[in-house]
Design a protein around this motif. Structure first.
Motif, mmCIF file in Angstrom:
data_model
loop_
_atom_site.group_PDB
_atom_site.id
_atom_site.type_symbol
_atom_site.label_atom_id
_atom_site.label_comp_id
_atom_site.label_asym_id
_atom_site.label_seq_id
_atom_site.Cartn_x
_atom_site.Cartn_y
_atom_site.Cartn_z
ATOM 1 N N PHE A 1 5.343 2.731 10.138
ATOM 2 C CA PHE A 1 4.874 1.013 9.470
ATOM 3 C C PHE A 1 5.835 0.368 10.614
ATOM 4 C CE2 PHE A 1 5.542 -2.714 6.991
ATOM 5 C CZ PHE A 1 4.084 -3.047 7.061
ATOM 6 N N ASN A 2 7.213 0.578 10.361
ATOM 7 C CA ASN A 2 8.214 -0.236 11.269
ATOM 8 C C ASN A 2 8.237 -0.133 12.635
ATOM 9 O OD1 ASN A 2 9.241 -1.328 8.932
ATOM 10 N ND2 ASN A 2 10.706 0.066 8.610
ATOM 11 N N SER A 3 7.400 0.884 13.291
ATOM 12 C CA SER A 3 7.770 1.077 14.727
ATOM 13 C C SER A 3 6.022 0.814 15.372
ATOM 14 C CB SER A 3 8.042 2.275 15.144
ATOM 15 O OG SER A 3 7.184 3.396 14.503
ATOM 16 N N ASP A 4 5.179 1.154 14.594
ATOM 17 C CA ASP A 4 3.923 1.228 15.041
ATOM 18 C C ASP A 4 2.735 0.601 13.974
ATOM 19 O OD1 ASP A 4 3.733 2.012 18.018
ATOM 20 O OD2 ASP A 4 4.413 3.784 17.125
ATOM 21 N N ASN A 5 3.054 -0.614 13.233
ATOM 22 C CA ASN A 5 2.246 -1.021 12.130
ATOM 23 C C ASN A 5 0.777 -1.198 12.661
ATOM 24 O OD1 ASN A 5 2.800 -3.339 13.583
ATOM 25 N ND2 ASN A 5 2.586 -4.322 11.386
ATOM 26 N N GLU A 6 0.626 -1.517 13.837
ATOM 27 C CA GLU A 6 -1.076 -1.675 14.032
ATOM 28 C C GLU A 6 -1.683 -0.340 14.197
ATOM 29 O OE1 GLU A 6 1.376 -1.261 17.973
ATOM 30 O OE2 GLU A 6 1.613 -2.293 16.083
ATOM 31 N N LEU A 7 -0.904 0.850 14.018
ATOM 32 C CA LEU A 7 -1.679 2.202 13.917
ATOM 33 C C LEU A 7 -1.702 2.811 12.699
ATOM 34 C CD1 LEU A 7 -0.788 3.452 17.520
ATOM 35 C CD2 LEU A 7 -2.675 2.440 17.028
ATOM 36 N N CYS A 8 -1.219 2.141 11.485
ATOM 37 C CA CYS A 8 -1.148 2.732 10.213
ATOM 38 C C CYS A 8 -2.160 1.766 9.582
ATOM 39 C CB CYS A 8 0.383 1.958 9.687
ATOM 40 S SG CYS A 8 1.764 2.947 10.629
ATOM 41 N N LEU A 9 -3.206 2.487 9.298
ATOM 42 C CA LEU A 9 -4.420 2.107 8.739
ATOM 43 C C LEU A 9 -4.826 2.723 7.358
ATOM 44 C CD1 LEU A 9 -6.615 2.516 11.793
ATOM 45 C CD2 LEU A 9 -5.155 0.260 11.244
ATOM 46 N N ASP B 1 0.929 -1.208 0.001
ATOM 47 C CA ASP B 1 -0.044 -0.137 0.055
ATOM 48 C C ASP B 1 0.618 1.265 0.157
ATOM 49 O OD1 ASP B 1 -2.366 -1.316 0.250
ATOM 50 O OD2 ASP B 1 -2.094 -1.677 2.586
ATOM 51 N N PHE B 2 2.126 1.200 0.372
ATOM 52 C CA PHE B 2 3.149 2.424 0.495
ATOM 53 C C PHE B 2 2.759 3.309 -0.638
ATOM 54 C CE2 PHE B 2 6.533 1.172 3.555
ATOM 55 C CZ PHE B 2 5.715 0.652 4.534
ATOM 56 N N ALA B 3 2.870 2.862 -1.848
ATOM 57 C CA ALA B 3 2.737 3.816 -3.227
ATOM 58 C C ALA B 3 1.790 4.712 -3.069
ATOM 59 C CB ALA B 3 3.132 2.994 -4.178
ATOM 60 N N GLU B 4 0.503 3.924 -2.925
ATOM 61 C CA GLU B 4 -0.747 4.546 -2.984
ATOM 62 C C GLU B 4 -0.951 5.390 -1.992
ATOM 63 O OE1 GLU B 4 -5.238 3.622 -4.580
ATOM 64 O OE2 GLU B 4 -4.108 1.882 -3.991
ATOM 65 N N VAL B 5 -0.471 4.898 -0.829
ATOM 66 C CA VAL B 5 -0.912 6.094 0.266
ATOM 67 C C VAL B 5 0.119 7.273 0.391
ATOM 68 C CG1 VAL B 5 -0.306 6.277 3.094
ATOM 69 C CG2 VAL B 5 -1.632 4.149 2.018
ATOM 70 N N PHE B 6 1.262 7.018 0.029
ATOM 71 C CA PHE B 6 2.086 8.249 -0.668
ATOM 72 C C PHE B 6 1.589 9.094 -1.308
ATOM 73 C CE2 PHE B 6 5.453 10.296 -2.875
ATOM 74 C CZ PHE B 6 5.978 11.002 -1.880
ATOM 75 N N HIS B 7 1.194 8.703 -2.657
ATOM 76 C CA HIS B 7 0.417 9.482 -3.606
ATOM 77 C C HIS B 7 -0.725 10.238 -3.218
ATOM 78 C CE1 HIS B 7 3.503 8.570 -6.644
ATOM 79 N NE2 HIS B 7 3.306 7.291 -6.286
ATOM 80 N N ILE B 8 -1.658 9.471 -2.293
ATOM 81 C CA ILE B 8 -2.901 10.308 -1.608
ATOM 82 C C ILE B 8 -2.409 11.371 -0.868
ATOM 83 C CG2 ILE B 8 -4.744 10.117 -0.171
ATOM 84 C CD1 ILE B 8 -4.944 7.071 -1.250
ATOM 85 N N GLY B 9 -1.374 11.123 -0.026
ATOM 86 C CA GLY B 9 -0.637 12.066 0.920
ATOM 87 C C GLY B 9 -0.251 13.389 0.015
ATOM 88 N N TRP C 1 5.075 16.147 3.843
ATOM 89 C CA TRP C 1 4.649 14.918 3.724
ATOM 90 C C TRP C 1 5.998 14.178 2.753
ATOM 91 C CZ3 TRP C 1 1.715 11.028 4.719
ATOM 92 C CH2 TRP C 1 1.422 10.021 3.853
ATOM 93 N N ASP C 2 6.376 12.939 3.364
ATOM 94 C CA ASP C 2 7.442 12.191 2.653
ATOM 95 C C ASP C 2 7.139 10.718 3.167
ATOM 96 O OD1 ASP C 2 9.268 11.230 4.929
ATOM 97 O OD2 ASP C 2 9.514 13.423 5.329
ATOM 98 N N GLU C 3 7.476 9.837 1.992
ATOM 99 C CA GLU C 3 7.622 8.516 2.051
ATOM 100 C C GLU C 3 8.295 8.093 3.338
ATOM 101 O OE1 GLU C 3 11.159 9.271 -0.470
ATOM 102 O OE2 GLU C 3 9.224 10.204 -0.029
ATOM 103 N N TYR C 4 9.466 8.543 4.023
ATOM 104 C CA TYR C 4 10.084 8.102 4.998
ATOM 105 C C TYR C 4 9.328 7.922 6.269
ATOM 106 C CZ TYR C 4 13.804 8.722 1.474
ATOM 107 O OH TYR C 4 14.646 8.779 0.425
#
Length: 173
Positions: free
Chosen positions: A54-62, A21-29, A45-48
């Motif tokens: 995602f690497n630290s709190d993936n359960e809070l990335c929806l 989903d990263f690419a699509e989420v990045f483009h929406i942002g 806003w940046d992809e990093y």
């Protein structure tokens, strides 16, 4: 058109973000969080940031999706302050495609991230937005946020040259 939106809302699903989903989420942002959208945007806003959260709190990335299309996302984290018994939730980004902003996408994303934060022992959720972002302010007030506090930030323009006074050392002759 209203019937189409109702049908889409029925199919709306909130789930955890995946790497795919990263690419699509990045483009929406990228479409939403622009300098034109908010002149006072102090954070960019940046992809990093997506990767880090995602690497630290993936359960809070929806993400919110209808069919195969991602309509919005919420990215958050929790914060524990030194010498404080409280655990805070920080909703860092909540973005919804423009065509889906009048539906339930933002509400559903917020309520799900709030539920997950509460399960993790969060006692207070913090958000921030630009002072001139009336849509976001109205949305978060509807979600129950109160006690608006102003945030101050300072800037230093490094593109202007500062005039330096030249001091010459006196030499003994």
């Amino acid at each position: 058109m209203e019937k189409e939106l109702e049908v889409e809302e029925e199919k709306l699903r909130i789930r955890e973000l995946t790497i795919d989903d990263f690419a699509e989420v990045f483009h929406i942002g990228e479409e939403i969080f622009t300098a034109e959208y908010s002149q006072n945007l102090y954070r960019t806003w940046d992809e990093y940031e997506i990767t880090t959260l995602f690497n630290s709190d993936n359960e809070l990335c929806l993400v919110a999706e209808a069919g195969e299309k991602i309509l919005g996302f919420a990215l958050g984290t929790t914060v524990e302050k030194h010498n404080s018994p409280w655990k805070y939730g920080y909703l860092i980004w909540l973005g919804v495609r423009e065509e889906a902003q009048k539906g339930e996408v933002g509400n559903r994303l917020f309520h799900e991230i709030k539920r997950r934060m509460k399960e993790q022992g969060v006692r207070m959720i913090i958000i921030d937005t630009s002072a001139d972002n009336q849509a976001a302010l109205s949305f978060f007030e509807k979600m129950g946020f109160k006690d608006r506090q102003e945030h101050l930030y300072l800037s230093l323009n490094l593109s202007r040259r500062t005039k330096r006074k030249h001091v010459r050392k006196k030499t003994k002759s």
